[in-house]
Design a protein around this motif. Structure first.
Motif, PDB file in Angstrom:
ATOM      1  N   SER A  30       0.834  -1.208   0.000  1.00  0.00           N
ATOM      2  CA  SER A  30       0.000   0.000   0.000  1.00  0.00           C
ATOM      3  C   SER A  30       0.867   1.255   0.000  1.00  0.00           C
ATOM      4  N   VAL A  31       1.928   1.245   0.802  1.00  0.00           N
ATOM      5  CA  VAL A  31       2.856   2.382   0.813  1.00  0.00           C
ATOM      6  C   VAL A  31       3.550   2.521  -0.537  1.00  0.00           C
ATOM      7  N   ASN A  67       2.378   1.577  -3.491  1.00  0.00           N
ATOM      8  CA  ASN A  67       1.403   2.104  -4.454  1.00  0.00           C
ATOM      9  C   ASN A  67       1.153   3.587  -4.235  1.00  0.00           C
ATOM     10  N   LEU A  68       1.113   4.019  -2.979  1.00  0.00           N
ATOM     11  CA  LEU A  68       0.918   5.442  -2.689  1.00  0.00           C
ATOM     12  C   LEU A  68       2.078   6.272  -3.223  1.00  0.00           C
TER      13      LEU A  68
END
Length: 229
Positions: free
Chosen positions: A199-200, A202-203
Motif C-alpha cells: 500500500s505504501v 502504491n501510494l
C-alpha cells in the motif's frame, strides 16, 4: 550446527491419592503425551532423542508455525540408524511407528534456508509402554477386603484410567487447536505486513506519477518561443 536433546518419559504425579493407596499408585497409567515449541535458526538442524521399549507406539506430529514458506525438512530414524521417515519442505506431518528397544532420533532441518528462522511445534504420543500389565499386578497386591466395598478397586482403577484417557484426548485436541491458531495468526500478521508494505509502495507510485503529470501539463502551456532582438 545441530542440537541433541534427550526427552525423558513424562511422569504423572498422583498427589491427590490418600496415603493408604500411594503404594499402589503405579497401577495408574502415566501421562505419555508431551508437546514442545522451539525456534530453529536459519541454516541449522535440531535433533531430539526418545528412548522407547519393545513393541510400543511412538506418534510424532509436527507443524511449522512461523517462518518464510512455513516448511521444514523432517527425518525420523530407528535406534539402528535406519531411516523411517524423510520429508522435505513440509509444513506439517503425522507419523506413527511400532518401536524397538532403543533411542529413536527425529530431526528438524532448516539448513536449506539462509535467512528465515522457523518456529516449530511438535507433539509426542507414547502408547503401550509395557508397564501397564505389571503395574496392574502390583496394584492388586494391595487390594484387601474388597467384599466390603460396593465397587471393587479394579473397577475404580478402570474408571479412572478411562477418564484420564478421555481427558488426555481432549488435551491433545486443544493443543492442536492452539497450534493451528498460532500458525493462522502468524500468517495473518504476515499478510497484514505485506498489504501495508505494498500500500505504501502504491501510494508513492501514485504521488510520483501525479507529479510527473502535473509537470508535463505545465510544460505544454509554457511559451518556448524566443523573442528576437
Amino acid at each position: 550446527m545441530g542440537g541433541r536433546i534427550w526427552l525423558p518419559f513424562p511422569v504423572l504425579f498422583l498427589a491427590a491419592l490418600p496415603p493408604v493407596l500411594l503404594r499402589g499408585a503405579a497401577g495408574f497409567k502415566p501421562s505419555l503425551d508431551s508437546d514442545f515449541t522451539f525456534t530453529l535458526p536459519a541454516g541449522q538442524k535440531e535433533c531430539f532423542y526418545q528412548p522407547m521399549p519393545l513393541k510400543a507406539s511412538l506418534e510424532i506430529e509436527y507443524q511449522v508455525l512461523d517462518g518464510a514458506g512455513l516448511d521444514i525438512d523432517f527425518h525420523l530414524a530407528s535406534p539402528e540408524g535406519r531411516t523411517l521417515v524423510f520429508e522435505q519442505r513440509k509444513s506439517e506431518g503425522v507419523h506413527t511407528v511400532e518401536t524397538e528397544v532403543g533411542d529413536y532420533m527425529f530431526c528438524f532441518d532448516n539448513t536449506f534456508s539462509t535467512i528465515s528462522e522457523k518456529v516449530i511445534f511438535f507433539e509426542l504420543i507414547l502408547d503401550n509402554m509395557g508397564e501397564e500389565a505389571q503395574d496392574q499386578e502390583d496394584w492388586k497386591k494391595y487390594i484387601t477386603d474388597t467384599d466390603v466395598l460396593e465397587m471393587k478397586l479394579e473397577d475404580i482403577l478402570e474408571s479412572i484410567n478411562s477418564i484420564k484417557s478421555r481427558l488426555s484426548k481432549s488435551g491433545h485436541i486443544q493443543t492442536l487447536l492452539r497450534a493451528f491458531e498460532a500458525r493462522d495468526r502468524n500468517i495473518q500478521e504476515s499478510n497484514f505486513d505485506r498489504v501495508n508494505f505494498w500500500s505504501v509502495v502504491n501510494l508513492m507510485v501514485m504521488v510520483v506519477v501525479s507529479a510527473i503529470q502535473v509537470y508535463m501539463l505545465k510544460s505544454l502551456f509554457e511559451d518556448k518561443r524566443k523573442s528576437r532582438t
